[in-house]
Design an enzyme around this catalytic site. Structure first.
Site, PDB file in Angstrom:
ATOM      1  N   HIS A 359       0.809  -1.222   0.000  1.00  0.00           N
ATOM      2  CA  HIS A 359       0.000   0.000   0.000  1.00  0.00           C
ATOM      3  C   HIS A 359       0.844   1.274   0.000  1.00  0.00           C
ATOM      4  CE1 HIS A 359      -3.458  -2.580   0.603  1.00  0.00           C
ATOM      5  NE2 HIS A 359      -2.688  -3.239   1.440  1.00  0.00           N
ATOM      6  N   CYS A 360       1.974   1.222  -0.665  1.00  0.00           N
ATOM      7  CA  CYS A 360       2.874   2.384  -0.715  1.00  0.00           C
ATOM      8  C   CYS A 360       3.216   2.866   0.684  1.00  0.00           C
ATOM      9  CB  CYS A 360       2.260   3.541  -1.520  1.00  0.00           C
ATOM     10  SG  CYS A 360       1.944   3.143  -3.202  1.00  0.00           S
TER      11      CYS A 360
END
Ligand code: PMP
Length: 558
Positions: A359-360
């Site tokens: 998710h970055c």
């Protein structure tokens, strides 16, 4: 009383034939768009298209007035005192980059920039670049910001934090920031509100930040437009970092003077149609707030957690990483035993859209000892029945696939084993079997059984063996066997996903033990197409295979 189905009826995507069964639970990535937003974009191009701020003809005037009208609407929506405190960007990422670059001149070598370990890469990487350039130091607070007070010192120049984690949905509240603002009025306080706006009313006038960024595509608006709020006096401290037309006052050959904020920060032509869509989006969301949308969303996230808690009682090797309290709409699960990538694939197969991965937010996951999280993010068009369907699908996955998906081939760890112990691991695979398999269900079962042939190899789980561009983690190592005649290549892989292992096995069984010349002669496009996988595999999974192929090319070309 808020009615989710009536709300859903505003979103045409759900009524297209191919999407009728879709359960969309990836709203933290981007939400779907209501008809009024789509209409505003289409209407702009059909009847209002001109370039803003550039000419005095009727269409240019109309584009300019849309731009300024939406600027005012955005200011009101965020509680800003003046419309010139709103800068249009392309998204939160651009807003954060403008801030990092724009404030870099304020930084000296001994200054500190305070971030949390939970930041999205968009609120981390730009600061890393600025810290490198200026010599300022990055200081990190923990993911729920509890230790923020102890990290603030007279050296702190900038604090940049997300109000809500994009992985765990935890809303940190604004009181903490208000307190900081009061105690340290000179600090530049930046809020990444990407996951906050649209989930709770925002009032920047409440004095909790100097700057705030958000991405309207996460609250029913179009992609391509973002908002950067900057308090009037603070905008004056921000250096211009993007140059071009429309941001200037006058230009000579060697010198230029810039326009006043916000215009000096809006070089070039803005995404005018998207801005028109944003105007419609703000009206839409404000009317939904009034109808009780937020209270409904709260109930839904409570229900989702209730059902997941019962579910993990049955499957204790799954962990629920999120809590209901102060959660704006995200549930996240992880497991050390089961592959979240395979689970995401299974849900996708059943038309349930969720997101799996880091998710970055790699530092956050690393700090918690996690590699991958499955995130379920709701919006008010989701229903309690959607949650039930998700939970049922999770049960089906673990019950029906337990055998297949959770075990890997036995591995015999001796402590000093190496990749070469596994070089013949795939030699028994006959890919012709796969070519004659017709139905997707049978192909799926075969991929799983191929995946099970690939033994778990913890010694490969190192960054230097990691293939980038793959949804799951995929590690590869090459072993060259030189003989007098030629060099044969053997590739040894591992992944946290059985499906990815199966796909990799299908690719590697064609190349292992072969020479560079032989491998170069294989038509991989034709092979992939003969396998008949493209139409079933997501872009990211397929591009994982392409990355593997790239690795092979590089290895044999050395
Ligand atoms: N910050 C957070 C907390 C986010 O969730 C995101 C998007 N996932 C971003 C920044 C970046 O937003 P965008 O890609 O729209 O620029």
């Amino acid at each position: 009383m808020f009615d989710p189905l009536q709300f859903k009826s505003n979103f045409p995507l759900f009524f297209q034939q191919e999407n009728k069964a879709l359960i969309y639970l990836d709203n933290a990535a981007t939400t779907q768009k209501p008809q009024c937003v789509i209409d505003a974009i289409v209407d702009f191009y059909i009847s209002k298209n001109g370039n803003a701020n550039r000419a005095s003809h009727r269409l240019a005037r109309s584009a300019t007035s849309i731009l300024e009208d939406v600027r005012q609407k955005s200011a009101n929506f965020l509680g800003a005192s003046h419309k010139d405190e709103i800068i249009f960007t392309s998204g939160a990422t651009e807003g954060l980059n403008l801030l990092a670059k724009g404030l870099s001149r304020q930084l000296d070598k001994d200054d500190e920039i305070l971030l949390s370990v939970a930041e999205h890469h968009a609120n981390l990487v730009p600061w890393q670049a600025v810290a490198k350039k200026t010599g300022a130091k990055l200081v990190f607070i923990n993911n729920n910001l509890e230790d923020i007070d102890s990290k603030l010192t007279h050296k702190t120049k900038i604090v940049s934090c997300s109000a809500v984690s994009n992985v765990f949905g935890q809303f940190n509240g604004v009181d903490r920031f208000k307190r900081i603002k009061k105690k340290y009025p000179d600090i530049f306080l930046i809020i990444d509100a990407s996951q906050m706006v649209g989930k709770t009313p925002v009032n920047v006038n409440d004095n909790f930040c100097d700057f705030l960024v958000c991405s309207p595509h996460k609250f029913y608006g179009p992609t391509g437009v973002g908002l950067l709020y900057g308090r009037r006096d603070r905008l004056r401290c921000l250096n211009v970092s993007k140059f071009g037309g429309e941001m200037i006052e006058s230009v000579d050959l060697f010198e230029s003077s810039y326009a006043e904020p916000p215009y000096c920060f809006e070089a070039g032509t803005s995404s005018l149609a998207a801005i028109a869509g944003l105007g419609a989006c703000i009206g839409f969301i404000e009317s939904q707030f009034e109808k009780g949308m937020l209270a409904y969303e709260k109930k839904l996230i409570g229900y989702l957690h209730e059902r997941l808690s019962v579910f993990i009682n049955d499957f204790p090797e799954i962990s629920l990483q999120t809590k209901v309290k102060d959660n704006i709409g995200i549930a996240a699960i992880s497991s050390n035993r089961y592959s979240m990538a395979d689970l995401g694939f299974w849900l996708d197969e059943h038309d349930i859209a969720v997101r799996v991965g880091d998710h970055c937010a790699q530092p956050l996951l690393k700090s918690l000892g996690l590699t991958s999280v499955l995130r379920v993010s709701v919006a008010p068009y989701n229903t309690f029945e959607d949650v039930d369907a998700l939970i049922q699908c999770l049960y089906d996955f673990f019950k029906k696939n337990n055998e297949n998906l959770c075990t890997t081939a036995p591995f015999f760890l001796t402590g000093d084993e190496s990749a070469s112990d596994y070089k013949d691991e795939l030699s028994a695979i006959n890919y012709h079997d796969f070519l004659t398999t017709k139905s997707w269900a049978n192909k799926y079962t075969k991929i799983l059984s191929l995946g099970k042939l690939v033994a778990k190899k913890p010694f490969l789980h190192k960054d230097r063996y990691l293939v980038s561009g793959c949804e799951a983690s995929l590690w590869i190592h090459v072993i060259e066997e030189r003989s007098q005649k030629e060099t044969a290549f053997n590739f040894v892989v591992d992944s946290d996903s059985i499906i990815v292992k199966g796909l990799a096995a299908l690719l590697l069984c064609r190349v292992n033990g072969k020479s560079a010349e032989h491998i170069k002669g294989i038509d991989f496009d034709a092979y992939f197409s003969d396998l008949g996988l493209e139409k079933y595999l997501s872009e990211s999974r397929f591009s994982g295979m392409q990355s593997l192929l790239k690795y092979i090319w590089l290895a044999i070309d050395k």
